[in-house]
Design an enzyme around this catalytic site. Structure first.
Site: not given
Length: 248
Positions: A67, A137, A139, A144
């Site tokens: 990314d 979380n 990811h 996400e």
């Protein structure tokens, strides 16, 4: 899915770096999927040392990063282009710039950039070894919660929790980009071998949820249950908690 406790971040990083070097030696045109963030810093340090100690020729090694932030130029000190340059690529002249691929976060049409990036993965792949961290979380990459399991490289919106977690690398939270270009979950799952690293108390809950086995889009990392070759390296902090809760 294998959970392996290598005691601490240092030992785990040394081990994975060693595995990458062995892979490059056995297959000089290895395709690597690379990740960034604090989890990976020591791994790249050891990888540089081992590459140079073995005098490896990296000309045919191909790399794809997961990314990049939208809006940050490759020269920006907080960009993942710069992260990779400062931690890995600048230490050996045999890296071939034409074989290093990091998504572009700038340009007139980032969706086209993302599509072209995915096409390049298809052209050069499959990825032999994909490195992953895991967000608090759940990811992986910047995929996400709620991300489709069929997702490919694209522009994504970052959640407030991810923005907050990443703000440690910026002067203040308002400087953190709110979007990124990220390989998708389907892109990641195309790798032959996936190695996920997770260390420290902040990652305990995410790893516990992952190992509980429920495969759902609200925990993006749970897609890894559908991959045949996944190694998860943890430290004592996480492993002891998993044992306490009978997760391993």
């Amino acid at each position: 899915m294998r959970v392996i406790n290598l005691k601490d971040k240092q030992l785990a990083s040394e081990h994975v770096a060693t595995e990458i070097v062995k892979l490059i030696i056995s297959k000089p045109n290895t395709v690597l999927g690379l990740a960034t963030g604090g989890t990976m810093t020591e791994l790249y340090q050891y990888l540089v040392e081992l590459i140079n100690a073995n005098n490896l020729d990296l000309n045919d090694v191909v790399t794809f990063n997961l990314d990049e932030y939208v809006g940050l130029s490759p020269e920006d000190k907080q960009s993942y282009h710069e992260y990779m340059q400062q931690r890995l690529f600048k230490y050996n002249d045999s890296w071939n710039d034409n074989n290093i691929h990091i998504p572009s976060g700038v340009g007139p049409d980032l969706e086209v950039e993302a599509y072209n990036y995915e096409q390049k993965i298809e052209q050069c792949g499959p990825i032999d070894l994909q490195l992953l961290g895991i967000g608090e979380n759940g990811h992986i990459g910047f995929n996400e919660p709620g991300t489709s399991f069929n997702s490919r490289t694209r522009v994504v919106n970052l959640t407030p929790s991810t923005i907050h977690a990443n703000s440690v690398n910026f002067d203040n939270v308002d400087d953190v980009p709110v979007q990124a270009v990220s390989m998708g979950l389907s892109s990641i799952m195309g790798a032959k071998h996936i190695v996920l690293l997770a260390f420290g108390a902040k990652k305990i809950d995410a790893v516990k949820r992952l190992l509980q086995g429920d495969v759902a889009t609200d925990l993006p990392a749970s897609i890894l249950h559908q991959h045949p070759n996944v190694d998860i390296y943890v430290d004592d902090v996480i492993f002891n908690k998993l044992k306490e809760d009978n997760e391993v």
